[in-house]
Design a protein around this motif. Structure first.
Motif, mmCIF file in Angstrom:
data_model
loop_
_atom_site.group_PDB
_atom_site.id
_atom_site.type_symbol
_atom_site.label_atom_id
_atom_site.label_comp_id
_atom_site.label_asym_id
_atom_site.label_seq_id
_atom_site.Cartn_x
_atom_site.Cartn_y
_atom_site.Cartn_z
ATOM 1 N N SER A 43 0.687 -1.241 -0.272
ATOM 2 C CA SER A 43 0.043 -0.146 0.015
ATOM 3 C C SER A 43 0.902 1.113 -0.105
ATOM 4 O O SER A 43 0.376 2.280 -0.210
ATOM 5 C CB SER A 43 -1.100 -0.016 1.061
ATOM 6 N N TYR A 44 2.275 1.028 0.281
ATOM 7 C CA TYR A 44 3.115 2.337 0.289
ATOM 8 C C TYR A 44 4.072 2.166 -0.589
ATOM 9 O O TYR A 44 4.753 0.890 -0.975
ATOM 10 C CB TYR A 44 3.633 2.365 1.861
ATOM 11 N N THR A 45 4.733 3.118 -0.839
ATOM 12 C CA THR A 45 6.085 3.124 -1.777
ATOM 13 C C THR A 45 7.344 3.344 -1.012
ATOM 14 O O THR A 45 8.449 3.189 -1.278
ATOM 15 C CB THR A 45 6.071 4.228 -3.066
ATOM 16 N N ASP A 46 6.972 4.016 0.298
ATOM 17 C CA ASP A 46 8.111 4.380 1.103
ATOM 18 C C ASP A 46 8.689 3.000 1.746
ATOM 19 O O ASP A 46 8.012 2.388 2.310
ATOM 20 C CB ASP A 46 7.643 5.469 2.089
ATOM 21 N N ASP A 47 9.925 2.812 1.814
ATOM 22 C CA ASP A 47 10.528 1.647 2.427
ATOM 23 C C ASP A 47 10.261 1.556 3.959
ATOM 24 O O ASP A 47 9.832 0.322 4.346
ATOM 25 C CB ASP A 47 12.042 1.649 2.085
ATOM 26 N N ARG A 48 10.192 2.742 4.645
ATOM 27 C CA ARG A 48 10.464 2.582 5.969
ATOM 28 C C ARG A 48 8.891 2.508 6.358
ATOM 29 O O ARG A 48 8.490 1.650 7.156
ATOM 30 C CB ARG A 48 10.523 3.902 6.615
ATOM 31 N N ALA A 49 7.877 2.944 5.543
ATOM 32 C CA ALA A 49 6.524 2.618 5.769
ATOM 33 C C ALA A 49 6.248 1.313 5.708
ATOM 34 O O ALA A 49 5.369 0.402 6.231
ATOM 35 C CB ALA A 49 5.570 3.522 4.985
ATOM 36 N N GLN A 50 6.763 0.511 4.708
ATOM 37 C CA GLN A 50 6.508 -0.785 4.280
ATOM 38 C C GLN A 50 7.032 -2.049 5.414
ATOM 39 O O GLN A 50 6.217 -2.674 5.858
ATOM 40 C CB GLN A 50 7.203 -1.386 3.052
ATOM 41 N N ARG A 51 7.971 -1.146 5.917
ATOM 42 C CA ARG A 51 8.924 -2.187 7.034
ATOM 43 C C ARG A 51 7.960 -2.081 8.347
ATOM 44 O O ARG A 51 7.554 -3.030 9.300
ATOM 45 C CB ARG A 51 10.227 -1.677 7.374
ATOM 46 N N LEU A 52 7.322 -0.868 8.649
ATOM 47 C CA LEU A 52 6.446 -0.471 9.864
ATOM 48 C C LEU A 52 5.127 -1.313 9.762
ATOM 49 O O LEU A 52 4.639 -1.951 10.733
ATOM 50 C CB LEU A 52 6.060 0.908 10.119
ATOM 51 N N VAL A 53 4.760 -1.427 8.585
ATOM 52 C CA VAL A 53 3.496 -2.162 8.526
ATOM 53 C C VAL A 53 3.597 -3.700 8.718
ATOM 54 O O VAL A 53 2.642 -4.189 9.382
ATOM 55 C CB VAL A 53 2.759 -1.947 6.843
ATOM 56 N N GLU A 54 4.851 -4.255 8.351
ATOM 57 C CA GLU A 54 5.001 -5.644 8.752
ATOM 58 C C GLU A 54 5.424 -5.981 10.048
ATOM 59 O O GLU A 54 5.609 -7.047 10.505
ATOM 60 C CB GLU A 54 5.876 -5.983 7.717
#
Length: 266
Positions: A43-54
């Motif tokens: 849902s996100y393109t930002d690497d940090r946001a992707q890590r936080l979602v997981e």
């Protein structure tokens, strides 16, 4: 803290003189939706946001009475409530959006600490101090706080001194703006930040009990004076810390906690 060692851990705190501390249940959780809309890493393109979602997070919540207790305690400590101001369980419950039970539990704890008074008729109010009582509490501070500062001195590194100087700048700003609540808050923050380095929780708890009783009266008296002169005692404390001068530090702290209160009381 896992369940098995929790009893032993609490006993260690008790032996060290720690009376009140945060002790909340914790669960593991992960963000799965925002406003009902599912979220996923893609849902996100930002690497940090992707890590936080997981990522899984440690989640906790405080009981309702704990929230009421801590907020009311801070209001009394910083003089946000007037001396002798009456409080009712119904009023507290309405203000915080809670039932009578958490309001009653918060009041019970604050009365035990001296932050609130309870009359024989059941009236709950903030402390209202006479000049003699202020003098007595100033004497207690004069006994406790120089000792706390002295014990903190060996651990007073440069970063701590810089932090104290920054707090003192905020204190001076509150004086210039005639912000009585801000003055009381930053003044106590200055002292508490230093005394935490003493690593003597029982002595600090005794100090905070005195501060709680003084909070409303200190704010009211300081506001009445409407002073703009910046106190110099904190600068003396900072100079003694930088010099590593224990006698000078004790004298500066004793002068700070007694002369100011006695001046206000007179």
């Amino acid at each position: 803290i896992q369940p098995d060692p929790s009893d032993a851990f609490q006993q260690v705190l008790k032996n060290a003189g720690v009376r009140d501390y945060d002790w909340y249940p914790m669960i593991r959780g992960r963000l799965v939706a925002i406003n009902g809309q599912p979220v996923a890493p893609d849902s996100y393109t930002d690497d940090r946001a992707q890590r936080l979602v997981e990522r899984e997070f440690n989640l906790s919540t405080a009981a309702e009475h704990e929230r009421v207790y801590r907020t009311l305690r801070a209001q009394v400590l910083h003089g946000e409530l007037a001396p002798g101001q009456a409080l009712t369980l119904r009023g507290i419950g309405k203000t915080f959006g809670v039932s009578m039970t958490p309001a009653r539990e918060a009041v019970r704890r604050l009365v035990a600490e001296g932050a609130l008074t309870l009359s024989s008729s059941g009236r709950v109010a903030t402390p209202e101090l006479s000049s003699d009582r202020i003098e007595e509490l100033a004497s207690i501070r004069a006994l406790l706080e120089p000792e706390l500062a002295s014990r903190a001195l060996p651990r007073a590194h440069f970063a701590l001194i810089d932090r104290l100087a920054a707090i003192n700048a905020l204190n001076q700003e509150a004086v210039m703006n005639q912000d009585a609540v801000g003055y009381v808050r930053t003044n106590l923050e200055f002292h508490r930040t230093l005394y935490l380095r003493a690593q003597t929780p029982a002595m600090l708890a005794m100090c905070e009990t005195v501060w709680l009783q003084l909070g409303p009266t200190m704010r009211a008296l300081y506001q009445k004076l409407r002073r703009r002169e910046v106190p110099h005692h904190h600068r003396m404390i900072l100079a003694a810390l930088r010099a590593g001068d224990d006698p000078a530090l004790r004298l500066a702290v004793r002068t700070d906690v007694t002369q100011g209160l006695r001046h206000l009381a007179s």
